[in-house]
Design an enzyme around this catalytic site. Structure first.
Site, PDB file in Angstrom:
ATOM      1  N   SER B 190       0.716  -1.055  -0.105  1.00  0.00           N
ATOM      2  CA  SER B 190       0.031  -0.179   0.098  1.00  0.00           C
ATOM      3  C   SER B 190       0.792   0.774  -0.280  1.00  0.00           C
ATOM      4  O   SER B 190       0.616   2.324  -0.827  1.00  0.00           O
ATOM      5  CB  SER B 190      -0.807  -0.198   1.156  1.00  0.00           C
ATOM      6  OG  SER B 190      -0.147  -0.522   2.656  1.00  0.00           O
ATOM      7  N   HIS B 218      -5.420  -4.651  -2.192  1.00  0.00           N
ATOM      8  CA  HIS B 218      -4.737  -3.337  -2.452  1.00  0.00           C
ATOM      9  C   HIS B 218      -4.694  -3.745  -4.120  1.00  0.00           C
ATOM     10  O   HIS B 218      -4.032  -3.516  -4.871  1.00  0.00           O
ATOM     11  CB  HIS B 218      -3.942  -2.446  -1.897  1.00  0.00           C
ATOM     12  CG  HIS B 218      -3.820  -1.664  -1.389  1.00  0.00           C
ATOM     13  ND1 HIS B 218      -4.750  -0.169  -1.342  1.00  0.00           N
ATOM     14  CD2 HIS B 218      -3.629  -1.553   0.074  1.00  0.00           C
ATOM     15  CE1 HIS B 218      -4.351   0.410   0.021  1.00  0.00           C
ATOM     16  NE2 HIS B 218      -4.447  -0.471   1.041  1.00  0.00           N
ATOM     17  N   LYS B 249     -12.304  -0.969  -0.696  1.00  0.00           N
ATOM     18  CA  LYS B 249     -10.685  -0.169  -1.221  1.00  0.00           C
ATOM     19  C   LYS B 249     -12.238  -0.496  -2.832  1.00  0.00           C
ATOM     20  O   LYS B 249     -13.246  -0.166  -2.588  1.00  0.00           O
ATOM     21  CB  LYS B 249     -10.155  -1.063  -1.289  1.00  0.00           C
ATOM     22  CG  LYS B 249      -9.852  -0.285  -0.010  1.00  0.00           C
ATOM     23  CD  LYS B 249      -7.810  -0.591   0.003  1.00  0.00           C
ATOM     24  CE  LYS B 249      -7.320  -0.025   1.155  1.00  0.00           C
ATOM     25  NZ  LYS B 249      -7.603  -0.589   3.156  1.00  0.00           N
TER      26      LYS B 249
END
Lengths: 77, 415
Positions: B190, B218, B249
């Site tokens: 990240s 991610h 996310k």
């Protein structure tokens, strides 16, 4: 023994051009994190054919090359 | 002990210390839905300002997608607001199991279990599947939630240098006597936006009979040709034993996470993982929203394709502007400034130009590696990115960092 341990710690944990001495603080100086102590303990046990009890493998006992040598000598026959 | 003046003073001193060390975090109030264009109140009490957001994990622009919002409304109407129970008492609805099955299919695994968050998934998974006879070998840059999970587990823990496969192999040899060895990594890291070498890791795990764990928070939804994740990009789908990921996310942006992988390991989590056993799971409207997200992403790769194009445009634009970025191909693009104060000043000046991006510095990233972490979204249009690049050029010129080397920036501003 000092030189062997210093070389191992340098190869294993130092990722920049920091020069270690036998008294450089390893754990309190942030060079070796407490998680990574386990591989150092295993290296010492394999290299010197010893067994270091978990309660002796403290951050204080691993905090410099010289302190590690004191610890290892306690268990080398 | 009563909360007396002495205790209050002790905490006040700690908080003052954080402020004087520049480590005090302040929230910025957003008055709009999460999107490329947002309305921000910062500092508290200031007039609301319209800015372009380039620091959200909203990779696929799903946070306020009209179909997702509509599905969440429908889920609220059909399945209610909350469950008032943990899963194994009376907190499991049909849609929870539907979502688990959809995630399993999407990630190409054997089974999936939902958690209130990926933080909880990572906190619970290691303790549920490993014992003191085992060893966990993790990349030194894994996410904080993995480190917390590792701390809660009785298995031995060791680390390998970031993405260093030779070092990983040494560690697998060192710990070859253990009952189980588990190699642990993020899929996309990240802070730097780089990608794990999952193909090489899977090969090493096969050679040394180790399990492979990947946090895909991610990556899920947009890495790989059909957005399945790093394991798709590296050609090792079906070879990862445990995947954890988030729905906070790319996969919708609301909340929730999961453990997905070998069915016995997932079942071990269902029997033993404490955040699953002792906390309510994801709320029904959010479950309904994530189901819609997966339907959209399974039907078309348009959004991840757009994100890929936006990322290329953004990376190229920053390099042409003369800024230093971390190499890679993911939508996490750190603009390197090295000095903490410079990162804060650039962030403030970008905000004045209508661009919302945050400076990161020690201890979040290593000393001397301060940066502005930018994150690109499929919700961005080219005009958003052009405006943001223009702001970076203007602010970069003001601070005289355009076209400068790392050494030159450090010489001028210090580490």
């Amino acid at each position: 023994m000092q030189e062997i341990i210093k070389n191992y710690v340098t190869k294993e944990y130092v990722e920049d051009d920091t020069e270690l001495t036998y008294d450089t603080p390893l754990i309190s100086g942030g060079i070796v994190d407490s998680f990574s102590m386990v591989s150092l303990k295993r290296f010492l046990e394999n290299k010197y054919s010893i067994s270091i009890p978990d309660d002796k493998a403290t951050p204080e006992a691993f905090d410099s090359v010289n302190k590690i040598c004191v610890l290892v000598r306690e268990y080398v026959k | 002990m009563a909360y007396n003046e002495k205790t209050r003073g002790m905490y006040s001193d700690i908080l003052s210390g954080l402020k004087s060390a520049g480590l005090f975090k302040q929230e910025r109030y957003i008055h709009s839905a999460q999107a490329a264009d947002i309305e921000v109140e910062f500092p508290a009490g200031a007039a609301i300002k319209k800015v372009i957001n380039i620091c959200a994990n909203n990779y696929l622009g799903m946070s306020s997608h009209p179909e997702v919002v509509k599905a969440a409304h429908a889920g609220l109407d059909s399945h209610g607001y909350g469950m008032s129970s943990v899963r194994f008492i009376c907190g499991t609805q049909d849609i929870h199991r539907t979502l688990e099955q959809m995630v399993t299919k999407f990630l190409g695994t054997e089974d999936t279990i939902l958690f209130p968050s990926c933080m909880d998934a990572n906190a619970g998974v290691f303790e549920a599947v490993l014992t003191k006879d085992d060893v966990m070998i993790s990349d030194r840059l894994v996410h904080a939630s993995i480190i917390d999970g590792i701390r809660l587990c009785s298995a031995m823990h060791d680390t390998f240098k970031h993405s260093d496969m030779e070092h990983l192999e040494e560690k697998l040899q060192l710990h070859n006597d253990k009952r189980l060895k588990m190699v642990i990594t993020d899929g996309v890291f990240s802070m730097d936006g780089d990608t794990a070498k999952l193909d090489m890791m899977a090969e090493l795990c096969e050679k040394y009979d180790a399990l492979l764990f990947v946090d895909e928070s991610h990556s899920s939804g947009f890495i790989g040709k059909t957005g399945r994740g790093t394991h798709e990009q590296c050609g090792v789908m079906g070879k990862i034993d445990i995947i954890t990921t988030t729905f906070g996310k790319g996969l919708g942006g609301a909340s929730g996470g999961c453990v997905s992988g070998r069915k016995e390991l997932v079942e071990m989590c269902r029997q033993k993982a404490r955040p699953y056993l002792f906390s309510n799971t994801i709320a029904p409207p959010v479950v309904a929203g994530v189901i819609k997200v997966l339907e959209i992403l399974s039907a078309s790769t348009d959004r991840r394709d757009k994100l890929e194009k936006n990322t290329e445009f953004w990376r190229k634009g920053l390099i042409e502007a003369g800024l230093i970025i971390k190499a890679g191909d993911t939508p996490i693009v750190p603009v390197m400034l090295f000095n903490a104060k410079l990162a804060q000043d650039v962030s403030r000046d970008l905000y004045d130009e209508g661009i919302y991006a945050i400076g990161f510095f020690f201890p979040v990233v290593p000393q001397g590696q301060a940066r502005i972490r930018t994150q690109i979204s499929a919700g961005h249009e080219i005009h958003h990115l052009e405006k943001a690049l223009e702001a970076f050029r203007k602010v970069g010129k003001k601070h005289d960092i355009l076209g400068k080397t790392k050494q030159e920036i450090i010489e001028r501003y210090g580490m």
